[in-house]
Enzyme design. Structure first.
Site, PDB file in Angstrom:
ATOM      1  N   ASP A 167       0.767  -1.250   0.000  1.00 43.65           N
ATOM      2  CA  ASP A 167       0.000   0.000   0.000  1.00 43.65           C
ATOM      3  C   ASP A 167       0.796   1.297   0.000  1.00 43.65           C
ATOM      4  OD1 ASP A 167      -1.923  -1.930   0.368  1.00 43.65           O
ATOM      5  OD2 ASP A 167      -2.736  -1.073   2.216  1.00 43.65           O
ATOM      6  N   GLU A 402       1.084  -9.061  11.701  1.00 46.70           N
ATOM      7  CA  GLU A 402       0.939  -8.677  10.288  1.00 46.70           C
ATOM      8  C   GLU A 402       2.311  -8.415   9.657  1.00 46.70           C
ATOM      9  OE1 GLU A 402      -1.506  -5.201  10.023  1.00 46.70           O
ATOM     10  OE2 GLU A 402      -1.778  -5.348   7.850  1.00 46.70           O
TER      11      GLU A 402
HETATM   12  C1  DGY Z   1      -5.938  -1.374   4.154  1.00 46.20           C
HETATM   13  O1  DGY Z   1      -7.051  -0.895   4.421  1.00 46.20           O
HETATM   14  O2  DGY Z   1      -4.909  -1.065   4.767  1.00 46.20           O
HETATM   15  C2  DGY Z   1      -5.841  -2.402   3.103  1.00 46.20           C
HETATM   16  O3  DGY Z   1      -4.532  -2.766   2.891  1.00 46.20           O
HETATM   17  C3  DGY Z   1      -6.483  -1.983   1.809  1.00 46.20           C
HETATM   18  O4  DGY Z   1      -6.556  -3.094   0.953  1.00 46.20           O
END
Ligand code: DGY
Length: 440
Positions: A167, A402
């Site tokens: 992201d 995570e």
């Molecule tokens: C988030 O909301 O952080 C997700 O990675 C989007 O897919």
């Protein structure tokens, strides 16, 4: 020890199971995510094949009529996540499904190879399941070449950073510099679950939401997006996942007698590999990098995505050797001044590297799994063994987080990871790594 860890991991998956799909983790991610579902299905296949198949069927229930599979399937309501279905506004597309809510962007297309993994883990027993879903997974590949390959070169674009999966990688900083997104006041929820220093910044979120606002104005029309989107990137991880999925669909298609589909997949894949090596390989950095289609320039940053092409057998043996020697044997990804866990998600020698912030440096288990498999495919057994050992140690000593800090000393003193805890793909891929039946 091994069985105990597998049992702990299976408990994480069972805890995140919601009747027909698995959430990535409680609170932070309350729906079904596309590439998460793929990795999670691999984990389930080892411990509960029925759930693996249900996971995949649930993901496919969100497929659009043009073959597209969205990033998020909103199977149920939840107010613990932003942005929800209204903010995505994807129902504006004429291809949107009738009975289910989804987002209008996608994620790295792992489903093709997940299907082959599932079959392998079942010792070829699940061939009827492969038959059942094959055409729909093929349609997903076809969608990309039909709508997202404007130069007909076998490389497809992503139009949103959330499509990359990585992201907030520093690579996108280049794109944000060119964007003048409004100063929205955003009701973010992620920072109520997770420390803000481990998540993207507010300014980055304004760009993410601004892209969605543009797509809504254009009714999620792929033609308009290709023409106008300020974010239009050929990403090495995304394209490697698509090619690896195609390769699996070719092998499975041959088994099922799907000749026409196999022919098309072979054409796209051969063209894609040729273009990948010509356009995305940086000969100075000895790594695969990103291409900004909107601004017609390479974005020459090295991240863990740069090594994903090993997974899809894209580099020649010689190129693979150069990449590994440069970046791992004595290179920045193993840590020059201090000892690092493999693999940091972004070049640790770069000034934009941030070992605590999401995709700007931390170690992610799915990328480790991809690079581990890639190293094995090229015969780099000792590097593969190190990635596997680092991955197991990180999870065993810190929990099913995570992401993790790549700096060994810091991570060991923390005793826990970053982001969501009891994270599904961390558990699922650990099960796969520990499971002996997973020999290729
Ligand atoms: C988030 O909301 O952080 C997700 O990675 C989007 O897919």
């Amino acid at each position: 020890m091994k069985d105990h860890l597998i049992e702990k991991a299976a408990r994480v998956l069972r805890g995140n199971w919601k009747e027909k799909f698995t959430i990535p983790c409680e609170g932070l991610y309350p729906f079904q995510w596309n590439w998460d579902a793929g990795f999670i299905a691999i984990g389930w296949a080892h411990v509960d094949m029925k759930k693996a198949k249900t996971e995949i069927r649930s993901l496919l229930s969100g497929q659009w009529s043009n073959g597209f599979i969205p990033q998020i399937i909103f199977h149920k309501e939840s107010d613990s996540y932003y942005p929800g279905p209204e903010v995505h506004g994807a129902h504006r597309s004429p291809f949107y499904p009738k009975d289910i809510k989804t987002s209008g962007i996608t994620q790295p297309p792992v489903l093709g190879f997940v299907l082959e993994e599932t079959l392998r883990i079942s010792n070829n027993k699940e061939i009827d399941f492969v038959k059942e879903v094959y055409d729909r997974v093929f349609d997903y590949s076809q969608y990309f070449y039909q709508y997202r390959d404007p130069e007909s070169e076998g490389l497809v674009y992503i139009c949103h950073n959330w499509e990359a999966g990585t992201d907030n990688t520093p690579v996108w900083d280049e794109v944000w510099k060119e964007m003048d997104s409004p100063d929205y006041d955003l009701p973010r929820k992620d920072n109520t679950h997770i420390d803000a220093e481990n998540r993207p910044t507010n300014r980055e979120y304004q760009h993410y939401i601004h892209l969605l606002e543009l797509f809504k104005q254009w009714n999620y029309d792929d033609r308009l997006i290709a023409e106008k989107s300020p974010f239009l990137i050929q990403d090495p991880l995304f394209n490697a996942m698509l090619i690896a999925s195609n390769q699996s669909l070719i092998r499975l298609g041959k088994q099922l007698g799907k000749h026409e589909q196999v022919d098309l997949l072979e054409q796209w894949t051969n063209m894609g590999i040729e273009s990948f090596n010509r356009k995305l390989y940086d000969r100075e950095r000895h790594a695969y990098v990103y291409y900004d289609l909107r601004n017609q320039k390479s974005l020459n940053y090295v991240s863990s995505s740069s090594f994903a092409p090993l997974f899809a057998r894209i580099p020649s043996a010689e190129r693979a050797k150069k990449m590994i020697e440069t970046h791992f044997n004595t290179g920045e990804f193993s840590g020059k001044e201090q000892d690092f866990y493999l693999c940091a998600s972004f070049d640790p020698t770069h000034e934009r590297f941030d070992p605590k912030r999401y995709w700007r440096g931390p170690v992610w288990i799915n990328l480790n799994w991809i690079v581990y498999r890639g190293c094995k495919r090229y015969g780099y057994e000792s590097l593969a063994a190190r990635i596997k050992a680092d991955t197991i140690e990180l999870i065993r000593d810190n929990g099913f987080y995570e992401y993790f800090d790549p700096r060994k000393e810091v991570q060991r003193s923390l005793g826990k990871g970053y982001g969501g805890n009891n994270f599904s793909w961390t558990a699922a891929l650990l099960i796969d790594l520990l499971n002996e039946t997973n020999k290729e």
